[in-house]
Design a protein around this motif. Structure first.
Motif, short mmCIF file in Angstrom:
data_model
loop_
_atom_site.label_atom_id
_atom_site.label_comp_id
_atom_site.label_asym_id
_atom_site.label_seq_id
_atom_site.Cartn_x
_atom_site.Cartn_y
_atom_site.Cartn_z
N PHE A 98 0.85 -1.19 0.00
CA PHE A 98 0.00 0.00 0.00
C PHE A 98 0.88 1.24 0.00
O PHE A 98 1.95 1.24 0.59
CB PHE A 98 -0.84 0.07 1.28
N LEU A 99 0.40 2.32 -0.62
CA LEU A 99 1.02 3.63 -0.51
C LEU A 99 0.04 4.54 0.20
O LEU A 99 -1.16 4.50 -0.06
CB LEU A 99 1.35 4.21 -1.89
N PHE A 100 0.54 5.38 1.11
CA PHE A 100 -0.31 6.31 1.83
C PHE A 100 -0.41 7.61 1.06
O PHE A 100 0.56 8.10 0.51
CB PHE A 100 0.26 6.64 3.21
N GLU A 101 -1.61 8.18 1.05
CA GLU A 101 -1.79 9.51 0.49
C GLU A 101 -1.75 10.50 1.64
O GLU A 101 -2.46 10.32 2.63
CB GLU A 101 -3.12 9.61 -0.25
N PRO A 102 -0.93 11.54 1.53
CA PRO A 102 -0.83 12.51 2.63
C PRO A 102 -2.18 13.14 2.95
O PRO A 102 -2.95 13.47 2.07
CB PRO A 102 0.15 13.57 2.09
N GLY A 103 -2.47 13.27 4.23
CA GLY A 103 -3.68 13.92 4.67
C GLY A 103 -4.90 13.02 4.76
O GLY A 103 -5.96 13.46 5.18
N ASN A 105 -6.83 9.66 6.32
CA ASN A 105 -6.80 8.67 7.40
C ASN A 105 -6.81 7.28 6.79
O ASN A 105 -7.54 7.02 5.84
CB ASN A 105 -8.00 8.85 8.33
N PHE A 106 -6.03 6.42 7.34
CA PHE A 106 -5.90 5.07 6.81
C PHE A 106 -6.09 4.07 7.93
O PHE A 106 -5.39 4.14 8.94
CB PHE A 106 -4.51 4.92 6.18
N ILE A 107 -7.06 3.19 7.79
CA ILE A 107 -7.32 2.18 8.80
C ILE A 107 -6.37 1.02 8.58
O ILE A 107 -6.34 0.44 7.50
CB ILE A 107 -8.78 1.70 8.73
N ILE A 108 -5.58 0.70 9.58
CA ILE A 108 -4.60 -0.37 9.46
C ILE A 108 -5.12 -1.60 10.21
O ILE A 108 -5.31 -1.56 11.42
CB ILE A 108 -3.25 0.07 10.04
#
Length: 137
Positions: A98-103, A105-108
């Motif tokens: 996965f890549l995170f997008e800045p700003g 929220n990402f549920i892990i």
């Protein structure tokens, strides 16, 4: 004659440089809005790749796959995350990048939780590799 060889080689090299820059600048793919070609249990996908890698590549390689399974391991840093999905008794599983997008929220998901993940299959090493993954809700 040598002058033409040098000129031809230079043009070829310049074309190669432009192609590499073009490939590097292509936008990152996002499978979130894509419909999966296949929906499969993570343990079954891993089993198929273990038994017949070439046949499985013909079925799954470069296709969007939705897998369902249990999270075995989570590796996270500032910009990316990797989940290992599969049977806790199996030696390998499905590695989801996965890549995170800045700003945003990402549920892990935590180890032991069931999860549904969609990603693009890029083959088999020790684990089946899915890239550009998203967690399907």
């Amino acid at each position: 004659m040598r002058k033409y060889l040098v000129l031809g080689g230079s043009v070829l090299l310049l074309g190669l440089v432009f192609w590499v820059i073009y490939q590097y600048k292509l936008p990152h793919t996002n499978v979130a809005g894509e419909k999966p070609a296949v929906k499969i249990e993570a343990a079954e996908l891993y089993r198929q790749y273990q038994q017949d890698e070439d046949g499985s590549n013909k079925k799954y390689l470069n296709k969007i796959i939705e897998i369902k399974g249990t999270v075995k391991e989570v590796q996270k840093n500032d910009t990316s995350m990797n989940l290992l999905i599969g049977d806790k008794n199996a030696a390998g599983g499905i590695s989801c990048s996965f890549l995170f997008e800045p700003g945003k929220n990402f549920i892990i998901p935590q180890p032991g939780e069931a999860s549904v993940i969609k990603g693009k299959c890029s083959g088999f090493l020790i684990d089946v590799i899915l890239v550009d993954c998203v967690i399907d809700q």
